[in-house]
Every structure is written in structure tokens, then in C-alpha cells.
Design an enzyme around this catalytic site. Structure first.
Site, short mmCIF file in Angstrom:
data_model
loop_
_atom_site.label_atom_id
_atom_site.label_comp_id
_atom_site.label_asym_id
_atom_site.label_seq_id
_atom_site.Cartn_x
_atom_site.Cartn_y
_atom_site.Cartn_z
N CYS A 192 3.59 -10.29 -4.95
CA CYS A 192 3.23 -11.54 -5.61
C CYS A 192 2.50 -12.44 -4.61
O CYS A 192 2.84 -12.49 -3.44
CB CYS A 192 4.41 -12.32 -6.16
SG CYS A 192 5.37 -11.42 -7.38
N ARG A 250 -1.55 -8.43 -3.28
CA ARG A 250 -0.09 -8.54 -3.24
C ARG A 250 0.57 -8.19 -4.58
O ARG A 250 1.79 -8.18 -4.69
CB ARG A 250 0.30 -9.98 -2.86
CG ARG A 250 -0.26 -10.41 -1.53
CD ARG A 250 0.11 -11.84 -1.24
NE ARG A 250 1.54 -11.96 -1.06
CZ ARG A 250 2.15 -11.77 0.09
NH1 ARG A 250 1.47 -11.47 1.16
NH2 ARG A 250 3.47 -11.90 0.19
N TRP A 259 3.53 -9.03 -8.92
CA TRP A 259 3.95 -7.63 -8.83
C TRP A 259 5.35 -7.62 -9.41
O TRP A 259 6.28 -8.17 -8.83
CB TRP A 259 3.94 -7.18 -7.38
CG TRP A 259 4.19 -5.70 -7.22
CD1 TRP A 259 3.26 -4.71 -7.31
CD2 TRP A 259 5.44 -5.06 -6.95
NE1 TRP A 259 3.86 -3.48 -7.12
CE2 TRP A 259 5.19 -3.66 -6.89
CE3 TRP A 259 6.74 -5.50 -6.76
CZ2 TRP A 259 6.19 -2.72 -6.65
CZ3 TRP A 259 7.75 -4.57 -6.52
CH2 TRP A 259 7.46 -3.19 -6.46
N ASN A 280 7.39 -16.00 -5.13
CA ASN A 280 7.24 -14.67 -4.54
C ASN A 280 8.56 -14.32 -3.86
O ASN A 280 9.01 -15.06 -3.00
CB ASN A 280 6.09 -14.71 -3.52
CG ASN A 280 6.10 -13.53 -2.56
OD1 ASN A 280 5.73 -13.66 -1.40
ND2 ASN A 280 6.50 -12.38 -3.01
N GLY A 281 9.17 -13.22 -4.30
CA GLY A 281 10.44 -12.83 -3.71
C GLY A 281 11.41 -12.39 -4.80
O GLY A 281 11.01 -12.11 -5.92
N GLU A 299 -0.27 11.44 6.20
CA GLU A 299 -1.05 10.24 5.89
C GLU A 299 -2.20 10.59 4.93
O GLU A 299 -2.50 9.83 4.00
CB GLU A 299 -1.56 9.61 7.20
CG GLU A 299 -2.47 8.41 7.07
CD GLU A 299 -1.89 7.23 6.29
OE1 GLU A 299 -0.69 7.21 5.99
OE2 GLU A 299 -2.69 6.34 5.95
N LYS A 304 -2.66 8.96 1.20
CA LYS A 304 -3.88 8.26 0.77
C LYS A 304 -4.35 8.79 -0.58
O LYS A 304 -4.72 8.03 -1.46
CB LYS A 304 -5.03 8.44 1.78
CG LYS A 304 -4.95 7.68 3.07
CD LYS A 304 -5.20 6.19 2.95
CE LYS A 304 -3.96 5.41 2.65
NZ LYS A 304 -3.06 5.10 3.71
N GLU A 317 -1.91 7.67 -3.37
CA GLU A 317 -1.94 6.23 -3.62
C GLU A 317 -3.12 5.83 -4.49
O GLU A 317 -2.97 5.02 -5.40
CB GLU A 317 -2.09 5.46 -2.30
CG GLU A 317 -0.84 5.29 -1.51
CD GLU A 317 -1.10 4.53 -0.22
OE1 GLU A 317 -0.37 3.60 0.07
OE2 GLU A 317 -2.05 4.88 0.53
N HIS A 324 8.04 28.06 3.83
CA HIS A 324 9.41 27.83 3.36
C HIS A 324 9.41 27.08 2.04
O HIS A 324 10.39 26.42 1.70
CB HIS A 324 10.20 27.06 4.41
CG HIS A 324 10.32 27.80 5.71
ND1 HIS A 324 11.03 28.96 5.84
CD2 HIS A 324 9.77 27.56 6.93
CE1 HIS A 324 10.95 29.40 7.08
NE2 HIS A 324 10.18 28.56 7.77
N LYS A 349 0.28 -4.45 -1.51
CA LYS A 349 0.03 -4.28 -0.09
C LYS A 349 1.21 -4.74 0.76
O LYS A 349 1.55 -4.14 1.75
CB LYS A 349 -1.22 -5.06 0.32
CG LYS A 349 -1.58 -4.78 1.75
CD LYS A 349 -3.04 -4.75 1.96
CE LYS A 349 -3.39 -4.17 3.30
NZ LYS A 349 -3.21 -2.71 3.35
C1 G6P Z 1 2.96 -0.82 1.13
C2 G6P Z 1 1.49 -0.61 1.34
C3 G6P Z 1 1.26 0.49 2.37
C4 G6P Z 1 1.98 0.13 3.67
C5 G6P Z 1 3.46 -0.14 3.43
C6 G6P Z 1 4.12 -0.73 4.65
O1 G6P Z 1 3.51 0.28 0.51
O2 G6P Z 1 0.86 -0.27 0.12
O3 G6P Z 1 -0.12 0.61 2.63
O4 G6P Z 1 1.84 1.19 4.57
O5 G6P Z 1 3.63 -1.09 2.38
O6 G6P Z 1 3.55 -1.99 4.90
P1 G6P Z 1 3.50 -2.71 6.29
O7 G6P Z 1 2.79 -4.00 6.02
O8 G6P Z 1 4.91 -2.92 6.73
O9 G6P Z 1 2.75 -1.83 7.22
#
Ligand code: G6P
Length: 613
Positions: free
Chosen positions: A2, A27, A75, A101-102, A486, A490, A493, A509, A608
Site C-alpha cells: 500500500c 507498493r 495491496w 499502510n500496514g 533467481e 524472475k 513473477e 532426484h 515491491k
Molecule cells: C517482494 C518483492 C521482491 C523482493 C522481496 C524482498 O516480494 O517483490 O522483489 O525481493 O519483496 O524485498 P526486500 O525489499 O526486502 O529486498
């Protein structure tokens, strides 16, 4: 999660709020809303499920005039994303409006008690409960607006960054923070409140980062900051470091693409000024501060979430290789709810782009309570984690707006390389000669990243070929393993293709059962210590008709006999491989997502900055 923005001053509030909400959309983007309060005490609230642009369309032609107002991009946590659950929310009488937000953790018990006392709720949100509570405290105790907010907040358990306005007083705005971020912009006879500085930067560079348990009271042009127990605080006004350019797309179609292409610079900025090749030394104040402890430390614990956790895995290999320290890498969310064995001898490193991730922060709180030394690697200056830790190292990636992390990851890895080398030198596990060699190599990385970015046209062709896949496998060994994880993350996501990262040798395995002619298998197969083994793994994939996309070292002609596609990256020290091998995987996900018409910068259901558990 948020985003919140508020304005009070002499300008039209609505355009400032809408523009700010667009900047904060990373956010959360389930719904958006604004509350606009006119000098004549008319409070207009407009809210809509969907993006800020949907809200914008829906309010065309409406009365938007106001010099005081606030807005929210959501969010969803409590209640589905719809118009009713969208913020702002009103108190029972409609006198007060709130954005939040929270998470109010004790909202259910508060709500039940309020219902018993006759309150009726329109939404399913925890936020509406809070504004009803504030109004009740206000009415029952005959308190002023500010006092009522303060008293009500003492009953709240959870995290919040809230802004509240009162219809009776268009010159009054109250913000409060605990656990979620809040920045106040101080302009000429005007004030801004936001979740981060991006909505503020074009109007003023003077900002105050509110601390947990603080309340900002803006009356007309006067700002007062108090603690929740009513102690007045002297605000510390800082000058913003970000500029407008860094938070705009700068000609790129998406923020993610811009951020991928920024990596030569962001990696450079993350080591510039810290490396001294001639003296064979690394200057990192946070590490130097704990030199004695690190010389003898028995183990390091790295915590993070998502991409930052992957950077932590790279860190594990680095610390083991160069500093010979055992490392445990933990998901913050798991760590905080276990009963970890920790004491004063431990050194805990939290990695977080945003510096606000709730689980990471809570894990750090736990580590601190056990006496461990806590260190942060964060990208957002002034965010909660750097303020909480004993010391830290900022990554200098600049603002990362695309929800899927790219340049922040490589900046985190850069910081970890520097830390591992510096600690290794201090512990005597890394000679000055070897350190010098590695620093010389690090200096070449930005230009090697540049060269790696030149694989983009080939990556695009590969993306076209695999854009309709339903599954994908990413394999790697050693430093290539976290990169496989990673790369898979990606793809998941942003393109919604199911993808898994695996240690290449573990394939047999389990995942090998999934391989057929429809399965793309991305393999990190660079000429490093595990090369031959990975070639064997590729052959195992080919024997089951899998389609192999290999990330290989320039000049390796042999690999063409095994893989369907080869993406070449420049040769590099094994420990620096993550900085290069990640790039084509970011590009591959990006192009596939664009081809599938997915919203690259704001993938569904994600946010994010995850400031809730
Ligand atoms: C969310 C974001 C990711 C990020 C993760 C951790 O899931 O979408 O891209 O890696 O949070 O966030 P941080 O700000 O702690 O790296």
C-alpha cells in the site's frame, strides 16, 4: 504494501496526490482512492478497484478542487480488492477519513467490541475499524482531534502508516507511523506525506523520515512532531538524494528494462569509492567498525526474502570462499518463528532492497534481542532496517521501481563481494595479492555487464521461441545455483510461467521426471570449476528431449554441440559470475512477459515492498 500520499498547502491537492500514487503503485495496485477536503468543508471521496489510471478515468468531470487531501493505492490484506474495501475509509459519522499502510493485528477484537457498542462497518478492512475507534475515542472523551488519534493508537497492535483528516477542519492533517514507512516533505507553506520520497521530490528536497511511534501534526503551515506518549520531538530535516530523472522511465518502455540496463552503473556505484587497488584495501565503515568481532566470528547468519534471499545465498559462497566463515542463509519469515540458537557471538546480516520488509525487520529484532550484532545491506536510504541495525552498507542502485528486483540484486551481490573480501583480508584468509587481483576483476565487471547486455537481440529470439511454455527449469551449480533460483523467480513473477531453480546435480532426484520436448531448461554452464559436470547434466536433459538454453563463456565452441541455444557472457572470476549470468535471465523473463502481454512493472498479486507478514 500500500502506498499513501497526502498534501496540505496552497496548491491543488488532487493532481499532486494522483501523480504521487502512480509513483507508489509499485507498493500495490489492487485499488486506489482519494479524499479531497475543500475549504468549505466538503469532503469528496472517490475510490475504485484497479489501478490509479482507472481511478483517474472514473473521476473525470468530478469536483476535484481542494488544497487538502490524501490518496491511497492498495495491496489487499483484509478484504478482497473492490471499491468498498478501497481506501480512504470514513468513520461512522463521516467526520474523519483515513488512509493506511500496514496491518492492525488486533482489528478483529476491536471490531467486535465496536459492533457491540453499535458501530456498523461497510468494508472488511482493518483500517475502517481504526477510524471508527478514533471517532469513538474522540466523542466519548471530549478530546481534540489530535488527542483522540493519539489515545486510539495506544489501543492498536500492529503496523501502520496512517493519515487522517477531519471534515471540520480543512487545515488539519495528522500522520502517524509504526512499522510502515512515512516521509514528510517540508515545502514553502505546504507539507506532503508519503510512503517514500518519490511523490515529494519534485516539490521539495527537504524531508523528515518519521520514526516508529511518532505522530506528525500539520495545522495550517505548522508541523509538529510528537511521540505517541505526547513528547514533542525536534524534527530532523534531511536533504533528499534522489532526483526526478531516477524515478522516471527515461525513454524505456518499462522501469524493469531501464533498471536492467542501469546495471553497469549501479554495480559501479556500489563499489566506487570503497575499493583501493594500489593499497589492496576495501573501505567499508560498517565492516571496519566490527573488525575485532569479525576476525574471530564463528558464523554469519544472512536473512532476507525473495530476491534478497537469493543474494544471501551468493553471500554464503563468498564468505565461505574468501573469509572461511560458516554461513547460514535463512528466510526471514521462517527464522523469526523458529527458536533459533543465537547469541552475542553471532553476526547477522539482513539483506533488503526496500529496507522495509516486515519479516526481515522482525527477524532482525529477534536477533538483536538475543544479543547478536546486526548488519544491514539495503538500497533505500533512511528506511527502517538501516535505522535499526548496528551498522550496514548501502547498495547504490538508485530507486528501483519495477516490482521484480533486478539492479538491486546485482548491487547486493556487489556489496557482499566487498564484504567477503574485506573480512577475508582482516582474518588473513585472503592475501593482499589475491585481493588486488579480485579488485582488478571487479573493476572490469561494469563493462562486462555492458557486453552481456548486448546479448539482448538473441535473448529476444529465444523468448519468442519459449513464450508459450507452461513450465521451465533453471539449473546451476556453485555460484550458478542461486542464479538459477533467481532466474526462475524472475520468470514466475512477471510472466506467470511456472519455473523452478535447482542445483544441476539435484535434477536427477526429481525434476528430471518433468523433462520432455516441451520443457525449456536454462543451464548456467560457464567455464568454471563445475563445467564438465554441468555438461553431463545438459546431456541428461538432452537425452530426455529437453530444450537447453545455455549461459556459457565467450569462446566456448564445444557447448554448441550440446545446447539448443547458447548465450555467451564474458569470462570472469567464478565468484563474480552472478553479476554477469543474471543479466540474460532478467532479459529473458522481461521479453517473455512483454510477449505474453503481462504487466511487467506491476505483476499481478505482487508488491515491491512487503510491509506485512
Ligand atoms: C517482494 C518483492 C521482491 C523482493 C522481496 C524482498 O516480494 O517483490 O522483489 O525481493 O519483496 O524485498 P526486500 O525489499 O526486502 O529486498
Amino acid at each position: 504494501m500500500c502506498g499513501i500520499v497526502a498534501y496540505i498547502g496552497h496548491r491543488e491537492a488532487c493532481p499532486i496526490i494522483l501523480k504521487g500514487l502512480k509513483r507508489l503503485e509499485y507498493r500495490g495496485y489492487d485499488s486506489a482512492g482519494v479524499a479531497l477536503l475543500t475549504p468549505e468543508k466538503n469532503l469528496n471521496i472517490y475510490k475504485k478497484s484497479g489501478k490509479v489510471s482507472d481511478l483517474e478515468t472514473s473521476i473525470e468531470g468530478k469536483d476535484l478542487h481542494a488544497n487538502t487531501g490524501m490518496g491511497h493505492t492498495r495491496w489487499a490484506t483484509h478484504g478482497v480488492p473492490n471499491d468498498v474495501n478501497a481506501h480512504p475509509h470514513l468513520s461512522g459519522s463521516g467526520e474523519f477519513a483515513i488512509i493506511h499502510n500496514g496491518i492492525i493485528e488486533n482489528y478483529a477484537s476491536l471490531k467486535q467490541a465496536l459492533i457491540k457498542r453499535g458501530h456498523e462497518f461497510k468494508s472488511d478492512t482493518d483500517t475502517e475499524v481504526l477510524i471508527h475507534l478514533i471517532e469513538e475515542v474522540y466523542k466519548n472523551n471530549d478530546l481534540g482531534f489530535e488527542e483522540a488519534v493519539r489515545m486510539a493508537l495506544t489501543q492498536v497492535i500492529g503496523a501502520y502508516a496512517i493519515v487522517i483528516l477531519s471534515k471540520q477542519d480543512p487545515n488539519y492533517l495528522i500522520g502517524a507511523k509504526k512499522g510502515s514507512p512515512m516521509v514528510i516533505g517540508v515545502g514553502e507553506n505546504e507539507h506532503f506525506i508519503a510512503s517514500d520520497a518519490t511523490p515529494i521530490v519534485e516539490y521539495t528536497r527537504n524531508v523528515i523520515y518519521l520514526h516508529d511511534g511518532e505522530i506528525a501534526i500539520i495545522k495550517g503551515t505548522e508541523l509538529t512532531i510528537k511521540t505517541i506518549d505526547n513528547t514533542i520531538k525536534t524534527p530532523y530535516i534531511q536533504e533528499l538524494e534522489i532526483n526526478l530523472e531516477s524515478i522516471e522511465k527515461g525513454g524505456y518502455e518499462h522501469f524493469m528494462l531501464k533498471e536492467i540496463y542501469e546495471q553497469p552503473r549501479s554495480i559501479l556505484d556500489s563499489f566506487r569509492g570503497r575499493t583501493h587497488i594500489n593499497d589492496a584495501m576495501i573501505a567499508m565503515a560498517g565492516i571496519d567498525k566490527f573488525e575485532d568481532k569479525l576476525k574471530n566470528v564463528k558464523r554469519i547468519i544472512i536473512i532476507g526474502c525473495g530476491t534478497s534471499w537469493h543474494a544471501g545465498l551468493v553471500g554464503e559462497y563468498l564468505f565461505e570462499d574468501f573469509a572461511r566463515i560458516p554461513v547460514e542463509v535463512e528466510y526471514a519469515s521462517e527464522f523469526r518463528y523458529r527458536n533459533p540458537v543465537l547469541d552475542e557471538s553471532d553476526f547477522v546480516i539482513a539483506i533488503s532492497q526496500s529496507g522495509e520488509t516486515a519479516d526481515t525487520l522482525a527477524a532482525l529484532e529477534l536477533a538483536k534481542s538475543k544479543g547478536a550484532t546486526i548488519f544491514g545491506i539495503c538500497n533505500v536510504v533512511g528506511s527502517s532496517i538501516p535505522r535499526f541495525t548496528d551498522a550496514g552498507a548501502y547498495t547504490h542502485a538508485g530507486p528501483e521501481i519495477g516490482v521484480a528486483s533486478t539492479k538491486a540484486f546485482t548491487a547486493q551481490v556487489t556489496a557482499l563481494i566487498l564484504m567477503a573480501l574485506s573480512i577475508g583480508q582482516k582474518r588473513g584468509t585472503l592475501s593482499s595479492q589475491r585481493l588486488r587481483e579480485l579488485l582488478i576483476e571487479l573493476e572490469t565487471i561494469p563493462s562486462k555487464v555492458e557486453r552481456t547486455l548486448a546479448t539482448d537481440p538473441l535473448v529476444k529470439i529465444i523468448a519468442e521461441e519459449f513464450k508459450n511454455s507452461t513450465n521451465a527449469l533453471y539449473l546451476g551449480r556453485g555460484y550458478g545455483f542461486p542464479i538459477a533460483l533467481e532466474g526462475a523467480l524472475k520468470l514466475k513473477e512477471i510472466s506467470y510461467i511456472h519455473a523452478e531453480g535447482y542445483p544441476a546435480a539435484e535434477m536427477k532426484h526429481g525434476p528430471i521426471a518433468l523433462i520432455d520436448e516441451a520443457m525449456p531448461v536454462v543451464v548456467i554452464a560457464t567455464q568454471h570449476s563445475y563445467y564438465e559436470k554441468v555438461i553431463s547434466n545438459i546431456q541428461e536433459v538432452k537425452a530426455r528431449k529437453g530444450r537447453v538454453i545455455a549461459i556459457a563463456t565467450e569462446g566456448d565452441e564445444e557447448i554448441k554441440n550440446h545446447a539448443d541455444y547458447v548465450i555467451y557472457i564474458p569470462p570472469c572470476e567464478e565468484s563474480m559470475l552472478p553479476l554477469l549470468a543474471t543479466i540474460p535471465l532478467q532479459l529473458l523473463s522481461y521479453h517473455i512477459a512483454v510477449m505474453r502481454e503481462c504487466n511487467v512493472d506491476q505483476p499481478r498479486n505482487l508488491a515491491k515492498s512487503v510491509t506485512v507478514e
